[in-house]
Structure formats: C-alpha cells, structure tokens
Design an enzyme around this catalytic site. Structure first.
Site, short mmCIF file in Angstrom:
data_model
loop_
_atom_site.label_atom_id
_atom_site.label_comp_id
_atom_site.label_asym_id
_atom_site.label_seq_id
_atom_site.Cartn_x
_atom_site.Cartn_y
_atom_site.Cartn_z
N ALA A 91 0.84 -1.21 0.00
CA ALA A 91 0.00 0.00 0.00
C ALA A 91 0.87 1.26 0.00
CB ALA A 91 -0.91 0.00 1.23
N ASP A 92 0.41 2.30 -0.70
CA ASP A 92 1.05 3.60 -0.58
C ASP A 92 0.16 4.52 0.26
OD1 ASP A 92 -0.98 4.52 -2.22
OD2 ASP A 92 0.26 4.64 -4.01
N SER A 93 0.58 5.78 0.43
CA SER A 93 -0.15 6.65 1.36
C SER A 93 -1.59 6.88 0.91
CB SER A 93 0.59 7.98 1.52
OG SER A 93 0.62 8.66 0.29
N ASP A 98 -3.39 4.72 -0.82
CA ASP A 98 -4.11 3.48 -0.51
C ASP A 98 -4.56 3.48 0.94
OD1 ASP A 98 -3.83 2.20 -3.03
OD2 ASP A 98 -1.78 1.61 -2.52
#
Lengths: 77, 248
Positions: free
Chosen positions: A34-36, A38
């Site tokens: 996950a990224d920020s 997400d």
C-alpha cells in the site's frame, strides 16, 4: 459477518490483494504494497462501512491488519 | 449513444455565462450533465430545456457551493451511487469588486467562500468518488487576473490564484488514481460578470488583447471540452489560458 471478516474484505477490495495474503500480522505498506493514498482510501472505506470517524493520529497507528480490526472492534465496543 | 449509461459531468454555476456554455458543450460531447445554480431558476431551466431539446441529458439543481453542509448533502442525493461522475467543472464564481483599502470583510469572505472554498468542497467530494472509479477529470475555472493581478479585485484575484494552487496540489495527489486536475483561465469574456464593468475598463482590456475581440463563453467551453476529452488524458496540473493573447 464479523468485524474481522468485514475489515479483511475491505482490505482485499481496496488494495487488490488476495484474501490469503491478509494475515493479522501483515503490514499494509511492507507486506501488502500500500502507498499513502491506498492507506487513506482504506481508512475512508472503514469509516464508511462501520460508521466511525478515525482521527489522523489514530490512522497513523494502524500499520498491520490486526491494528485495523482491533481499532474498529474497540470503537464499536 | 447506445453504449453503457452515459458518464456524468457536474458543472457548478451553470445557469448562465461560461457555465451555461460549458454545460451545453459537455452535453453535446455525450455527457449527462448536472449543473447547479443559485439565484436564477428560470435561466437554469431554460439551459436544461435547451440541452434536452438537442437530445442531451441535463438536470439543474439548486446548490450554493459556499454552503459547507449543503455540498456533501448534494453529492449524497444526486451523485454518489446514482451516476458515474467522470467530470467536475468548478465554475461557480462571483465578484464583489472594490479597491482593497475600502474592501469590506464580508465582501472578501463571500468571494473567497464561493470561488475558492466552494471549489475545494466540491473537489473534495468529487475526488472521493473519482478515486474509487480510478478515473475522472476535474476542471477549475480560474481567470487571467489570477496571473496578472487586477485593481479592484483583490478578493477575486486571491481566490482565483488560490484555485490555481489547489489545482496543482490536487493534480499531484489524484494522479495515481487516474484523475486529472486542470484549470482554464479565461481572459476578457462577454458575460453578465463582465457586462457590469465600466466602459472605460472594457475598452482598456480590449486594447490589450492581440486578437482584438473579447472572448465568448463558447471559446472557454471548447477548452473545457478538450480537457474533459480522451485526448487530454496526459494533461494534468496545467492552467490553459483562453484569453486572445491578453497574457502570455
């Protein structure tokens, strides 16, 4: 459906990962990719599903799948 | 257009001027158009009727974008889960001109409230939906004065320049989800908003326009149409000036 099951379903849906990857100790960023953005979407989806408001300070502490489950369970009490 | 349900374009401030031209153009482009109005229900209904007479889909809804509670309520009632929102045009705008030393707090607040805060609130609601859809176009109506400054419009210029900044930040945040955010900066366009300017001010503007004519609302709508089109998929965070060369 239990809170844990529902949270896992949201994670699968939001992050596009398979259900067997969503283990309690799995970390959103390191293990589930996950990224920020997400993470933000995940928090928003949980807020919507469970009708709770998750403050940014609390959201930052939600690192693993179990953190999310425990948080919602505690909030829903 | 027998394909899947039409995509929807939401245009704020669509009862007249640039907003009405944008609503008509996007309907021509095949979008189902929802546009908002505040004070002119008859004009809004006339725009909707015009679109429908040409075979398009349009709905006019009363919404004051500066009303922080009304905007999310509007999205719940008309957008979320009801339509496929592909395009948001933040067009609603007002002026309350005056030299800054004489500018009243309420004139400052009102102009910032509609032009900047209103755009932010709509953008935030639309972004939540578009992020989930992994697709969307957000187009903010700014103004040449955001780039030039203009005497007598400190509030309006500040709001529009703020909207340029909002455009750029939002474009970066939403890019990973396939949502583009751009601004269109009209120059001197013949609308109700510019009709109230003193003749001398109009003449002064015209003098500076290399193309030697004021712009039309349709000139601006064409730029919005482009930014909403598939051809603009790789354009984001930009300010597209439509000003006859007034500012380079």
């Amino acid at each position: 459906m239990s809170v844990a099951e529902k949270v896992k379903e949201i994670i699968v849906d939001q992050l596009g990962v398979s259900a067997d990857e969503v283990l309690p100790e799995a970390k959103f960023v390191d293990d589930l990719g996950a990224d920020s953005l997400d993470l933000t979407e995940l928090i928003m989806a949980m807020e919507e599903e469970f009708g709770v408001e998750i403050a940014d300070e609390d959201a930052q502490k939600i690192v693993k799948v179990q953190d999310a489950i425990s948080y919602v369970e505690a909030k829903k009490g | 257009m027998n394909n899947p349900p039409r995509l929807t374009a939401l245009v704020t401030g669509g009862s007249r001027g640039i907003g009405a031209a944008v609503a008509k153009q996007l309907a021509k482009d095949g979008y189902s158009v929802i546009f908002t109005y505040v004070s002119k229900p008859d004009e809004a209904n006339a725009v909707a009727a015009h679109i429908m007479a040409e075979g398009g889909e349009a709905q006019a809804v009363r919404l004051d974008v500066s009303d922080r509670a009304a905007v999310p309520a509007f999205f719940k009632e008309h957008i979320e889960g009801k339509v496929e929102l592909e395009v948001l045009v933040n067009n609603a705008g007002i002026t309350k001109d005056g030299l800054l030393v004489r500018m009243k707090d309420e004139d400052w607040d009102r102009v910032i409230g509609v032009n900047l805060t209103g755009a932010f609130t709509c953008l935030r609601e639309a972004a939540k939906i578009m992020m989930k859809r992994r697709s969307g176009r957000i187009i903010n109506m700014v103004s040449v004065v955001a780039q030039m400054g203009n005497a007598g419009q400190a509030n309006y210029v500040a709001a529009k320049a703020g909207l340029v900044g909002l455009t750029k930040s939002a474009s970066v945040e939403l890019a990973p989800r396939g949502v583009t955010v751009n601004a269109v900066a009209p120059g001197f366009i013949e609308t109700d908003m510019t009709a109230v300017l003193p003749d001398a001010a109009k003449a002064a503007f015209l003098e500076q326009i290399p193309l030697k004519r004021p712009g039309t609302a349709e000139d601006v709508a064409a730029a919005v149409s482009y930014l909403a089109s598939p051809g603009a998929a790789y354009v984001t965070g930009q300010v597209l000036a439509v000003n006859g060369g007034l500012h380079r």
